[in-house]
Each structure stands twice: as structure tokens, then as C-alpha cells.
Scaffold this active site. Sequence first.
Site, PDB file in Angstrom:
ATOM      1  N   GLN A   1       0.816  -1.220   0.000  1.00 30.53           N
ATOM      2  CA  GLN A   1       0.000   0.000   0.000  1.00 30.53           C
ATOM      3  C   GLN A   1       0.848   1.268   0.000  1.00 30.53           C
ATOM      4  O   GLN A   1       0.351   2.339  -0.332  1.00 30.53           O
ATOM      5  CB  GLN A   1      -0.904   0.030   1.251  1.00 30.53           C
ATOM      6  CG  GLN A   1      -1.985  -1.028   1.269  1.00 30.53           C
ATOM      7  CD  GLN A   1      -2.702  -1.036   2.617  1.00 30.53           C
ATOM      8  OE1 GLN A   1      -2.119  -1.424   3.628  1.00 30.53           O
ATOM      9  NE2 GLN A   1      -3.945  -0.612   2.644  1.00 30.53           N
TER      10      GLN A   1
ATOM     11  N   ASP B   1       9.153  -1.595  13.371  1.00 29.79           N
ATOM     12  CA  ASP B   1       9.071  -3.059  13.334  1.00 29.79           C
ATOM     13  C   ASP B   1       8.896  -3.575  11.909  1.00 29.79           C
ATOM     14  O   ASP B   1       8.156  -3.007  11.119  1.00 29.79           O
ATOM     15  CB  ASP B   1       7.876  -3.506  14.190  1.00 29.79           C
ATOM     16  CG  ASP B   1       7.806  -5.012  14.329  1.00 29.79           C
ATOM     17  OD1 ASP B   1       8.751  -5.603  14.894  1.00 29.79           O
ATOM     18  OD2 ASP B   1       6.818  -5.611  13.852  1.00 29.79           O
TER      19      ASP B   1
ATOM     20  N   TYR C   1       7.389 -10.030   5.525  1.00 32.41           N
ATOM     21  CA  TYR C   1       6.460  -8.997   5.090  1.00 32.41           C
ATOM     22  C   TYR C   1       6.743  -8.651   3.620  1.00 32.41           C
ATOM     23  O   TYR C   1       7.844  -8.238   3.262  1.00 32.41           O
ATOM     24  CB  TYR C   1       6.570  -7.729   5.949  1.00 32.41           C
ATOM     25  CG  TYR C   1       6.151  -7.910   7.411  1.00 32.41           C
ATOM     26  CD1 TYR C   1       5.509  -9.073   7.856  1.00 32.41           C
ATOM     27  CD2 TYR C   1       6.383  -6.911   8.349  1.00 32.41           C
ATOM     28  CE1 TYR C   1       5.129  -9.225   9.187  1.00 32.41           C
ATOM     29  CE2 TYR C   1       5.996  -7.060   9.687  1.00 32.41           C
ATOM     30  CZ  TYR C   1       5.375  -8.225  10.091  1.00 32.41           C
ATOM     31  OH  TYR C   1       5.004  -8.378  11.412  1.00 32.41           O
TER      32      TYR C   1
ATOM     33  N   SER D   1       7.792 -14.292  19.275  1.00 29.49           N
ATOM     34  CA  SER D   1       6.476 -13.780  18.896  1.00 29.49           C
ATOM     35  C   SER D   1       5.491 -14.938  18.878  1.00 29.49           C
ATOM     36  O   SER D   1       5.700 -15.916  18.156  1.00 29.49           O
ATOM     37  CB  SER D   1       6.528 -13.097  17.523  1.00 29.49           C
ATOM     38  OG  SER D   1       5.254 -12.602  17.174  1.00 29.49           O
TER      39      SER D   1
ATOM     40  N   PRO E   1      -3.095  -3.456  17.318  1.00 24.33           N
ATOM     41  CA  PRO E   1      -3.874  -2.801  18.377  1.00 24.33           C
ATOM     42  C   PRO E   1      -5.266  -2.373  17.915  1.00 24.33           C
ATOM     43  O   PRO E   1      -6.166  -2.209  18.734  1.00 24.33           O
ATOM     44  CB  PRO E   1      -3.026  -1.581  18.739  1.00 24.33           C
ATOM     45  CG  PRO E   1      -2.191  -1.310  17.520  1.00 24.33           C
ATOM     46  CD  PRO E   1      -1.898  -2.662  16.941  1.00 24.33           C
TER      47      PRO E   1
ATOM     48  N   ARG F   1      -7.777  -2.402   4.256  1.00 23.10           N
ATOM     49  CA  ARG F   1      -7.071  -3.690   4.308  1.00 23.10           C
ATOM     50  C   ARG F   1      -7.955  -4.855   3.838  1.00 23.10           C
ATOM     51  O   ARG F   1      -7.470  -5.775   3.179  1.00 23.10           O
ATOM     52  CB  ARG F   1      -6.566  -3.926   5.742  1.00 23.10           C
ATOM     53  CG  ARG F   1      -5.730  -5.168   5.887  1.00 23.10           C
ATOM     54  CD  ARG F   1      -5.107  -5.273   7.271  1.00 23.10           C
ATOM     55  NE  ARG F   1      -4.027  -4.314   7.482  1.00 23.10           N
ATOM     56  CZ  ARG F   1      -3.257  -4.263   8.567  1.00 23.10           C
ATOM     57  NH1 ARG F   1      -3.439  -5.143   9.531  1.00 23.10           N
ATOM     58  NH2 ARG F   1      -2.305  -3.350   8.689  1.00 23.10           N
TER      59      ARG F   1
HETATM   60  N1  LIG Z   1       4.460 -10.580  15.322  1.00 22.23           N
HETATM   61  C1  LIG Z   1       3.416 -10.760  14.581  1.00 22.23           C
HETATM   62  O1  LIG Z   1       3.015 -11.898  14.322  1.00 22.23           O
HETATM   63  C2  LIG Z   1       2.684  -9.573  14.024  1.00 22.23           C
HETATM   64  C3  LIG Z   1       1.442  -9.749  13.391  1.00 22.23           C
HETATM   65  C4  LIG Z   1       0.796  -8.618  12.899  1.00 22.23           C
HETATM   66  C5  LIG Z   1       1.366  -7.366  13.045  1.00 22.23           C
HETATM   67  N2  LIG Z   1       2.581  -7.230  13.654  1.00 22.23           N
HETATM   68  C6  LIG Z   1       3.236  -5.896  13.801  1.00 22.23           C
HETATM   69  O2  LIG Z   1       2.320  -4.976  14.354  1.00 22.23           O
HETATM   70  C7  LIG Z   1       2.162  -3.863  13.471  1.00 22.23           C
HETATM   71  C8  LIG Z   1       0.776  -3.308  13.590  1.00 22.23           C
HETATM   72  O3  LIG Z   1      -0.175  -4.305  13.208  1.00 22.23           O
HETATM   73  P1  LIG Z   1      -1.415  -3.909  12.324  1.00 22.23           P
HETATM   74  O4  LIG Z   1      -0.971  -3.198  11.111  1.00 22.23           O
HETATM   75  O5  LIG Z   1      -2.269  -5.104  12.194  1.00 22.23           O
HETATM   76  O6  LIG Z   1      -2.097  -2.811  13.309  1.00 22.23           O
HETATM   77  P2  LIG Z   1      -3.594  -2.319  13.436  1.00 22.23           P
HETATM   78  O7  LIG Z   1      -3.496  -1.027  14.167  1.00 22.23           O
HETATM   79  O8  LIG Z   1      -4.457  -3.362  14.028  1.00 22.23           O
HETATM   80  O9  LIG Z   1      -4.086  -2.087  11.935  1.00 22.23           O
HETATM   81  C9  LIG Z   1      -3.482  -1.091  11.152  1.00 22.23           C
HETATM   82  C10 LIG Z   1      -4.351  -0.791   9.929  1.00 22.23           C
HETATM   83  O10 LIG Z   1      -5.593  -0.218  10.345  1.00 22.23           O
HETATM   84  C11 LIG Z   1      -5.924   0.892   9.487  1.00 22.23           C
HETATM   85  N3  LIG Z   1      -5.808   2.118  10.283  1.00 22.23           N
HETATM   86  C12 LIG Z   1      -4.824   2.435  11.188  1.00 22.23           C
HETATM   87  N4  LIG Z   1      -5.072   3.628  11.748  1.00 22.23           N
HETATM   88  C13 LIG Z   1      -6.205   4.092  11.195  1.00 22.23           C
HETATM   89  C14 LIG Z   1      -6.968   5.270  11.400  1.00 22.23           C
HETATM   90  N5  LIG Z   1      -6.592   6.185  12.266  1.00 22.23           N
HETATM   91  N6  LIG Z   1      -8.096   5.411  10.668  1.00 22.23           N
HETATM   92  C15 LIG Z   1      -8.506   4.471   9.784  1.00 22.23           C
HETATM   93  N7  LIG Z   1      -7.819   3.336   9.557  1.00 22.23           N
HETATM   94  C16 LIG Z   1      -6.685   3.128  10.257  1.00 22.23           C
HETATM   95  C17 LIG Z   1      -4.919   0.857   8.347  1.00 22.23           C
HETATM   96  O11 LIG Z   1      -5.360  -0.049   7.333  1.00 22.23           O
HETATM   97  P3  LIG Z   1      -6.161   0.417   6.001  1.00 22.23           P
HETATM   98  O12 LIG Z   1      -5.997   1.894   5.836  1.00 22.23           O
HETATM   99  O13 LIG Z   1      -5.557  -0.377   4.921  1.00 22.23           O
HETATM  100  O14 LIG Z   1      -7.587   0.017   6.255  1.00 22.23           O
HETATM  101  C18 LIG Z   1      -3.717   0.248   9.029  1.00 22.23           C
HETATM  102  O15 LIG Z   1      -2.775  -0.316   8.153  1.00 22.23           O
HETATM  103  C19 LIG Z   1       2.535  -4.434  12.095  1.00 22.23           C
HETATM  104  O16 LIG Z   1       2.910  -3.450  11.178  1.00 22.23           O
HETATM  105  C20 LIG Z   1       3.678  -5.337  12.460  1.00 22.23           C
HETATM  106  O17 LIG Z   1       4.852  -4.570  12.635  1.00 22.23           O
HETATM  107  C21 LIG Z   1       3.245  -8.314  14.129  1.00 22.23           C
END
Ligand SMILES: NC(=O)c1ccc[n+]([C@@H]2O[C@H](COP(=O)([O-])OP(=O)(O)OC[C@H]3O[C@@H](n4cnc5c(N)ncnc54)[C@H](OP(=O)(O)O)[C@@H]3O)[C@@H](O)[C@H]2O)c1
Length: 326
Positions: A27, A49, A54, A154, A211, A230
Site C-alpha cells: 500500500q 518493526d 512482510y 512472537s 492494536p 485492508r
Molecule cells: N508478530 C506478529 O506476528 C505480528 C502480526 C501482525 C502485526 N505485527 C506488527 O504490528 C504492526 C501493527 O499491526 P497492524 O498493522 O495489524 O495494526 P492495526 O493497528 O491493528 O491495523 C493497522 C491498519 O488499520 C488501518 N488504520 C490504522 N489507523 C487508522 C486510522 N486512524 N483510521 C482508519 N484506519 C486506520 C490501516 O489499514 P487500512 O488503511 O488499509 O484500512 C492500518 O494499516 C505491524 O505493522 C507489524 O509490525 C506483528
Amino acid sequence: MEYRHLGKAGIRVSALSFGSWVTFHNQADVQSAVEMMAAAYDAGVNFFDNAEAYAGGKSEEVMGAAFKQLKWRRGSFLVSTKFYWGLNDGVNENHTLNRKRLIEGINGSLERFQLDYVDLIYCHRPDKTTPIEETVWAMHNIIEWGKALYWGTSEWSAAEIVSAIEIANRHHLHKPVTEQPVYNLFERHRFTREYERVYKEYGYGTTTWSPLASGLLTGKYNAGIPQGSRATLQGYDWLREDLTNKEKIAKVQALEPLAKELGCTLSQLALAWCLKNPYVSTVITGASRVEQVHENMKAVEIAPMLTPEILEQIDSIFGVKQEEED
Ligand SMILES: NC(=O)c1ccc[n+]([C@@H]2O[C@H](COP(=O)([O-])OP(=O)(O)OC[C@H]3O[C@@H](n4cnc5c(N)ncnc54)[C@H](OP(=O)(O)O)[C@@H]3O)[C@@H](O)[C@H]2O)c1
């Protein structure tokens, strides 16, 4: 920005950090990554991170190119990567934490990042087929060679984490210092219950993920799937069922009056809730656009407003009784 120790480790991480899963390469191109990382850094974020898996390694390339442009002092930020899924189909090259793969993995990551070392490396998932001792030794060696400075796990079970720490203690090796678990308003059981022992007895840190439950907690899915979100991305169909789950959406809707009362957005409220847990070292945020970064970073101002009464109201919306948490 608030900075918290990564468990018992000497380094401190910003309470909100920034990750690149799904977004970088899919993206966000390098320019957009530069914009978002700069917005996060300017807000005080010091931890970025990533993982080799990825976007099949491309996420590390994008972040590495962004670091080059941003020209930040290396001492001013921390960067991580993770290994487990691998990048190739070879018999020893995927779903593994064997010594060969981990060592080849770190060399590949450093090349893609164009860095001499990363600050943190994670075992992205447990590997039931490689002895934990072999993995502990490989992580120790990578650190001794100066290619990484700390290591973590993790989604390992508490028993696996304790086993790794005890092996490291027995042989005077670098031990893992942090877990990277999922933690959000919908998924908290393992974080609050299973891991309690590793925080209390071993001083383990946590860098928590998703989160906002992939965006569900922002309220953006309340009226269906928005364009460009997403849930619309190719290869992420498996998330769609969860992101359109009616029961979950009803809970998100029930949070709205509370956010209004606090004068914040749903995203800020959901992030602030994560920040309230003292066992969270850093909440890794994700964003596909710079506006989201600006919005999300303000969650640090909302966290102090979450009184015990407000937290109780949130628990009752999500159907959590206090004794379940204790
Ligand atoms: N260790 C592991 O197994 C594991 C697994 C997952 C993630 N992670 C880590 O954790 C990080 C965060 O995870 P995540 O990306 O799933 O976090 P998340 O906060 O649950 O989701 C983030 C997504 O939500 C949307 N978003 C975020 N803020 C927004 C807002 N203010 N308004 C509207 N939409 C919003 C965006 O997607 P859209 O705009 O595309 O809708 C964004 O990419 C990852 O980047 C990675 O570094 C680790």
C-alpha cells in the site's frame, strides 16, 4: 511521547511504535513510507518493526530505502526484523527456526535494509521441530557477531519462553528479552493471563501487535468495507470475515459514545486502552496513510484520561468481567 523499558532490558522504546506489516510495498511505496515514518519519528516514535516475510522481503527494502532518505542518527532509532516463514520453498528454508535458516535470514535482512545491524530480532513463531536450544544458540551467535543487539519471541507459549530463558541462563547466552503478542480490545486473553508469569518472574517485555484489530476498532467497517481498506487487498481475504463480523461491529459501535465523551476518535481510544496496561512496553501501530499516523499518535494524550470507571465501562462493552482479567 512516553518511553518504557523493554522489560528488564536497558533500552527504552516509545510507548507507541510503528510497523510495516501489510502496508509497505503493498500500500505504501518508499515516498509514502518516508512520510509516515517521519510523522511517527517527529511524534517521538523510536522503534520501527519489520519482518523478512512482510511482502516477501520487499517491506525491509522499502524501510531500508526510507532510512537512507531520512538520514536519522543510527543511535536515535531501533529497528527489528523477524524470522520463521522464510522466503523460499526449500526443505530447510520455511516454517523453521533452524540455525542455518536464522543465520542466512539475518544476512539477507541486513542486505535488504542496507544496515550493519538491527536492534531486535524475533523468532516470529515457535518451531516445534527444532530444539529450542539450537535456536537459542543461533540467536546468541547473531548477537555476538554484532548483527543484532537483542532478541525476542512472537506468539510463543509462556512455557516455550521460559524454556528459552532457562537454556540461555544455563549456558550464559544472550536470553530473549521480549515477546511480540497480539493485544487489542478483542484479543487479550493470552496477554493478560498466560504471559503474566513471564512478566512478573522474568521481567519479559512486550511489543504488542494489531492494536486496532487490523482497522476494525477504528469504526471504518461499521457501514461495510470501505474502498482501499485492508479488507479489500488481494491476499488478505482471510481477514474479511473478522472485519465484517456483526457482533464485533456492534461492540465497536457501542464504544462510540465513550470516544465522543472523551473528545477522541475510536482509533485513539482503542490505542489508549492498550497503553494503559503496564505490561505493554510498546504498542506497534500500523498505518497505510500519513493522516492515520497523525491521528494515532495522539492516543498518548488520551491514555491518562482513561479512569478505572471508564476502563470498567469498556470491559462491560466487550463482555469482560473483572475476575476474568485478574
Ligand atoms: N508478530 C506478529 O506476528 C505480528 C502480526 C501482525 C502485526 N505485527 C506488527 O504490528 C504492526 C501493527 O499491526 P497492524 O498493522 O495489524 O495494526 P492495526 O493497528 O491493528 O491495523 C493497522 C491498519 O488499520 C488501518 N488504520 C490504522 N489507523 C487508522 C486510522 N486512524 N483510521 C482508519 N484506519 C486506520 C490501516 O489499514 P487500512 O488503511 O488499509 O484500512 C492500518 O494499516 C505491524 O505493522 C507489524 O509490525 C506483528
